[in-house]
Design a protein around this motif. Sequence first.
Motif, PDB file in Angstrom:
ATOM      1  N   ILE A  41       3.406   1.611   3.265  1.00  0.00           N
ATOM      2  CA  ILE A  41       4.330   3.040   3.134  1.00  0.00           C
ATOM      3  C   ILE A  41       4.266   4.402   3.081  1.00  0.00           C
ATOM      4  CG2 ILE A  41       6.505   3.902   2.023  1.00  0.00           C
ATOM      5  CD1 ILE A  41       5.862   0.308   0.626  1.00  0.00           C
ATOM      6  N   PRO A  42       3.023   5.104   3.830  1.00  0.00           N
ATOM      7  CA  PRO A  42       3.163   6.250   3.753  1.00  0.00           C
ATOM      8  C   PRO A  42       3.379   6.993   4.211  1.00  0.00           C
ATOM      9  CG  PRO A  42       2.527   5.130   6.024  1.00  0.00           C
ATOM     10  CD  PRO A  42       3.306   4.598   5.362  1.00  0.00           C
ATOM     11  N   ALA A  43       3.059   8.323   3.529  1.00  0.00           N
ATOM     12  CA  ALA A  43       3.899   9.554   2.673  1.00  0.00           C
ATOM     13  C   ALA A  43       2.752  10.989   3.479  1.00  0.00           C
ATOM     14  CB  ALA A  43       4.083   9.695   1.063  1.00  0.00           C
ATOM     15  N   GLY A  44       3.457  12.489   2.253  1.00  0.00           N
ATOM     16  CA  GLY A  44       2.624  13.546   2.805  1.00  0.00           C
ATOM     17  C   GLY A  44       2.022  13.596   2.123  1.00  0.00           C
ATOM     18  N   TYR A  71       0.669  -0.785  -0.443  1.00  0.00           N
ATOM     19  CA  TYR A  71      -0.005   0.019  -0.055  1.00  0.00           C
ATOM     20  C   TYR A  71       0.709   1.921   0.062  1.00  0.00           C
ATOM     21  CZ  TYR A  71      -2.954  -3.946   1.846  1.00  0.00           C
ATOM     22  OH  TYR A  71      -3.908  -5.576   2.308  1.00  0.00           O
ATOM     23  N   LYS A  72       0.499   2.015  -0.546  1.00  0.00           N
ATOM     24  CA  LYS A  72       1.626   3.836  -0.918  1.00  0.00           C
ATOM     25  C   LYS A  72       0.096   4.546  -0.753  1.00  0.00           C
ATOM     26  CE  LYS A  72       4.580   5.195  -1.097  1.00  0.00           C
ATOM     27  NZ  LYS A  72       4.711   7.058  -0.795  1.00  0.00           N
ATOM     28  N   GLY A  73       0.065   5.599  -0.254  1.00  0.00           N
ATOM     29  CA  GLY A  73      -0.712   6.886  -0.282  1.00  0.00           C
ATOM     30  C   GLY A  73      -0.830   7.583   0.840  1.00  0.00           C
ATOM     31  N   GLY A  74      -0.724   9.005   0.826  1.00  0.00           N
ATOM     32  CA  GLY A  74      -0.173   9.764   1.780  1.00  0.00           C
ATOM     33  C   GLY A  74      -1.019   9.305   3.134  1.00  0.00           C
ATOM     34  N   LEU A  75      -0.693  11.004   3.304  1.00  0.00           N
ATOM     35  CA  LEU A  75      -1.392  10.877   5.570  1.00  0.00           C
ATOM     36  C   LEU A  75      -1.876  12.331   5.430  1.00  0.00           C
ATOM     37  CD1 LEU A  75       0.980   9.755   7.696  1.00  0.00           C
ATOM     38  CD2 LEU A  75      -1.296   8.314   6.695  1.00  0.00           C
ATOM     39  N   LEU A  85      -0.162   3.427 -13.223  1.00  0.00           N
ATOM     40  CA  LEU A  85       0.177   4.348 -14.044  1.00  0.00           C
ATOM     41  C   LEU A  85       1.548   4.473 -13.468  1.00  0.00           C
ATOM     42  CD1 LEU A  85      -3.099   7.083 -14.531  1.00  0.00           C
ATOM     43  CD2 LEU A  85      -1.870   4.975 -16.348  1.00  0.00           C
ATOM     44  N   THR A  86       1.969   4.911 -12.994  1.00  0.00           N
ATOM     45  CA  THR A  86       3.540   5.279 -12.746  1.00  0.00           C
ATOM     46  C   THR A  86       4.408   3.951 -13.234  1.00  0.00           C
ATOM     47  OG1 THR A  86       3.923   4.050 -10.798  1.00  0.00           O
ATOM     48  CG2 THR A  86       3.007   6.507 -10.272  1.00  0.00           C
ATOM     49  N   THR A  87       4.042   3.007 -13.420  1.00  0.00           N
ATOM     50  CA  THR A  87       4.078   1.653 -13.368  1.00  0.00           C
ATOM     51  C   THR A  87       5.824   0.625 -12.164  1.00  0.00           C
ATOM     52  OG1 THR A  87       6.494   2.045 -14.561  1.00  0.00           O
ATOM     53  CG2 THR A  87       4.718   2.212 -16.111  1.00  0.00           C
ATOM     54  N   LEU A  88       5.620   2.101 -11.350  1.00  0.00           N
ATOM     55  CA  LEU A  88       6.355   1.313  -9.927  1.00  0.00           C
ATOM     56  C   LEU A  88       5.505   0.618  -9.081  1.00  0.00           C
ATOM     57  CD1 LEU A  88       7.984   4.860  -8.902  1.00  0.00           C
ATOM     58  CD2 LEU A  88       8.799   2.158 -10.524  1.00  0.00           C
ATOM     59  N   PRO A  89       5.965  -0.566  -8.264  1.00  0.00           N
ATOM     60  CA  PRO A  89       4.870  -1.390  -7.908  1.00  0.00           C
ATOM     61  C   PRO A  89       4.670  -1.163  -6.030  1.00  0.00           C
ATOM     62  CG  PRO A  89       7.416  -1.890  -7.298  1.00  0.00           C
ATOM     63  CD  PRO A  89       7.495  -0.804  -8.779  1.00  0.00           C
ATOM     64  N   MET A  90       3.575  -0.788  -6.626  1.00  0.00           N
ATOM     65  CA  MET A  90       2.758  -0.233  -5.315  1.00  0.00           C
ATOM     66  C   MET A  90       1.830   0.305  -5.629  1.00  0.00           C
ATOM     67  SD  MET A  90       5.085   3.650  -4.739  1.00  0.00           S
ATOM     68  CE  MET A  90       4.623   4.415  -6.733  1.00  0.00           C
ATOM     69  N   GLY A  91       1.123  -0.838  -4.452  1.00  0.00           N
ATOM     70  CA  GLY A  91      -0.866  -0.747  -4.247  1.00  0.00           C
ATOM     71  C   GLY A  91      -0.705   0.766  -4.040  1.00  0.00           C
ATOM     72  N   GLY A  92      -2.887   0.889  -3.856  1.00  0.00           N
ATOM     73  CA  GLY A  92      -3.096   1.846  -2.741  1.00  0.00           C
ATOM     74  C   GLY A  92      -3.643   2.093  -2.055  1.00  0.00           C
ATOM     75  N   GLY A  93      -2.899   2.971  -1.175  1.00  0.00           N
ATOM     76  CA  GLY A  93      -3.630   3.464   0.592  1.00  0.00           C
ATOM     77  C   GLY A  93      -3.563   5.125   0.371  1.00  0.00           C
ATOM     78  N   LYS A  94      -4.323   5.208   1.544  1.00  0.00           N
ATOM     79  CA  LYS A  94      -4.219   6.835   2.037  1.00  0.00           C
ATOM     80  C   LYS A  94      -4.596   6.799   3.567  1.00  0.00           C
ATOM     81  CE  LYS A  94      -3.831  10.617  -0.077  1.00  0.00           C
ATOM     82  NZ  LYS A  94      -3.176  10.927  -0.456  1.00  0.00           N
ATOM     83  N   GLY A  95      -4.388   7.672   4.013  1.00  0.00           N
ATOM     84  CA  GLY A  95      -4.853   7.792   5.733  1.00  0.00           C
ATOM     85  C   GLY A  95      -4.459   9.396   5.925  1.00  0.00           C
ATOM     86  N   GLY A  96      -4.958   9.898   7.293  1.00  0.00           N
ATOM     87  CA  GLY A  96      -4.461  11.344   7.907  1.00  0.00           C
ATOM     88  C   GLY A  96      -6.005  10.749   9.349  1.00  0.00           C
ATOM     89  N   VAL A 122     -13.786   9.720   6.622  1.00  0.00           N
ATOM     90  CA  VAL A 122     -13.929   8.545   5.555  1.00  0.00           C
ATOM     91  C   VAL A 122     -14.075   8.286   4.433  1.00  0.00           C
ATOM     92  CG1 VAL A 122     -15.072   5.731   5.642  1.00  0.00           C
ATOM     93  CG2 VAL A 122     -14.311   7.338   7.748  1.00  0.00           C
ATOM     94  N   SER A 123     -15.150   9.246   3.677  1.00  0.00           N
ATOM     95  CA  SER A 123     -15.641   9.097   2.504  1.00  0.00           C
ATOM     96  C   SER A 123     -14.821   9.945   1.412  1.00  0.00           C
ATOM     97  CB  SER A 123     -16.405  10.291   1.939  1.00  0.00           C
ATOM     98  OG  SER A 123     -16.304  10.391   1.231  1.00  0.00           O
ATOM     99  N   ILE A 124     -13.711  11.088   2.388  1.00  0.00           N
ATOM    100  CA  ILE A 124     -12.194  11.446   1.239  1.00  0.00           C
ATOM    101  C   ILE A 124     -11.205  10.345   1.576  1.00  0.00           C
ATOM    102  CG2 ILE A 124     -10.414  13.482   2.262  1.00  0.00           C
ATOM    103  CD1 ILE A 124     -12.740  15.346   2.677  1.00  0.00           C
ATOM    104  N   ILE A 125     -10.727   9.970   2.627  1.00  0.00           N
ATOM    105  CA  ILE A 125      -9.771   9.000   2.503  1.00  0.00           C
ATOM    106  C   ILE A 125     -10.251   7.526   1.588  1.00  0.00           C
ATOM    107  CG2 ILE A 125      -8.374   7.430   3.915  1.00  0.00           C
ATOM    108  CD1 ILE A 125      -7.558  10.452   5.004  1.00  0.00           C
ATOM    109  N   LYS A 126     -11.693   7.083   1.877  1.00  0.00           N
ATOM    110  CA  LYS A 126     -11.313   5.517   0.524  1.00  0.00           C
ATOM    111  C   LYS A 126     -11.704   7.206  -0.566  1.00  0.00           C
ATOM    112  CE  LYS A 126     -15.288   3.579   1.599  1.00  0.00           C
ATOM    113  NZ  LYS A 126     -16.734   3.398   1.990  1.00  0.00           N
ATOM    114  N   PHE A 127     -11.763   7.758  -1.190  1.00  0.00           N
ATOM    115  CA  PHE A 127     -11.969   7.991  -2.453  1.00  0.00           C
ATOM    116  C   PHE A 127     -10.379   8.604  -2.829  1.00  0.00           C
ATOM    117  CE2 PHE A 127     -10.998  13.062  -2.454  1.00  0.00           C
ATOM    118  CZ  PHE A 127     -10.572  13.344  -3.816  1.00  0.00           C
ATOM    119  N   LEU A 128      -9.455   9.167  -1.890  1.00  0.00           N
ATOM    120  CA  LEU A 128      -8.401   9.333  -2.130  1.00  0.00           C
ATOM    121  C   LEU A 128      -7.873   7.804  -2.348  1.00  0.00           C
ATOM    122  CD1 LEU A 128      -7.466  11.746   0.223  1.00  0.00           C
ATOM    123  CD2 LEU A 128      -7.668  11.955  -2.309  1.00  0.00           C
ATOM    124  N   GLY A 129      -7.931   6.912  -1.553  1.00  0.00           N
ATOM    125  CA  GLY A 129      -7.638   5.388  -1.454  1.00  0.00           C
ATOM    126  C   GLY A 129      -7.533   5.189  -2.742  1.00  0.00           C
TER     127      GLY A 129
END
Length: 443
Positions: free
Chosen positions: A161-164, A88-92, A116-127, A100-107
């Motif tokens: 792996i979260p990010a900003g 999982y990869k995505g920001g906080l 699309l980046t072609t890099l091996p990363m799944g999708g996640g989000k938090g905050g 919950v709705s905003i985090i689900k939409f972002l995830g």
Amino acid sequence: MTDLKELYEVVKKRNANDTEFLQAVEEVFESLNVIAQVHPEKLDDDVLTRIVEPERQILFRVPWVDDNGKTQVNRGYRIEFNSAIGPYKGGLRFHPSVNVSIIKFLGFEQIFKNALTTLPMGGGKGGSDFDPKGKSDGEVMRFCQSFMTELARHIGPNTDIPAGDIGVGGREIGYLFGQYKRIRNEFSGVLTGKGLTYGGSLIRTEATGYGLCYFTQALLKDNGTSFEGKTVAISGSGNVAIYACEKATQLGAKVVTMSDSNGFIYDPEGIDLALVKDIKEVRRGRIKEYVEAKPNATYTEGARPWSIKCDIALPCATQNELDLDDAKALVANGVFAVCEGANMPTTPDAIHYLMNNGVFYAPGKASNAGGVACSGLEMSQNAQHLSWTAEEVDEKLEGIMVNIFNTCRDTAKEYGHEKEYVVGANIASFLKVAEAMKAQGTV
């Protein structure tokens, strides 16, 4: 093949109050209807019903003590949406609007953006609904430490792996990383967007804004023009907007607007970016302070900059900031392209209006993927215990963004929707994730 209309009704029933999430699903399904007409065999029932449901949703309490010794409580979120093509990869995001709705939409968006980046990363989000504005460094640190105390058990360099994101910059990432290291007793690439002294990557701060301009430049070039001599309207004044302004200017454009949640500035002479950086990054002030130093500039309270005449519009603030009326104003003023620097900043009816009136539109999952692409490059550097030069990272970033544009363009053409980059982005990313999901069975 699953009936997409029926499935959307199921999603709607299950997520009745999650407006932003439903908007994101509807946009993707609109493109998947194109697959249904051309290659219905590629729409697998099993994949479709799973891809709209997060693999894991985590909601937790975040207690922290303010400078007056009073205990405050916020909510923390992490939605691990899909790990078919990588961890999982995505920001906080730390902002009072977080739910919950905003985090689900972002995830959900992050699944396709990362593909699309072609890099091996799944999708996640938090905050969290915590607001860093107006808080002391000590309060922000105590909040981040409490937040990470709970989050640490759910993440890791090969798991999530979260990010900003909005409200989570270098200061917050530093506090979060320090607490993770303390709890787990390990120094690892568990977060991206780190400081350069402890495993961060050069160009990461600039990456989303630079990447937006690299994508836009590729779109312009493919349609016989460039940034050179163009007038650009930008919304926002955070990292994405600042570095989109910087790169667009370097590429020969004149940026005339920037904004914050209170209003926007218009400088017909071109935005003085050094002044904006001083106001937003040093003083942590409001964008209206710009006009105090620039007598020829104007500030408009409570409005967005889309009424200003421009060739290119780059919405870089937040979701649903560019509505139908804004789209009509842009079209009336002869806008050539609208490329998203924020996540889902354009409402569905505005998107349709822009495209129906011959405006080139680039969805955020494609055009703002530079930030997560650079995060992926940071992960690679961490894994190899290397630090690439700014030139190396910038070159890789530009290559990724040009490749994303080419993928969107070629896929849209293949499916009979030439120049409709949103169709190309959604179909290309969905097919990649779907293939991985099918290969791994029902998990």
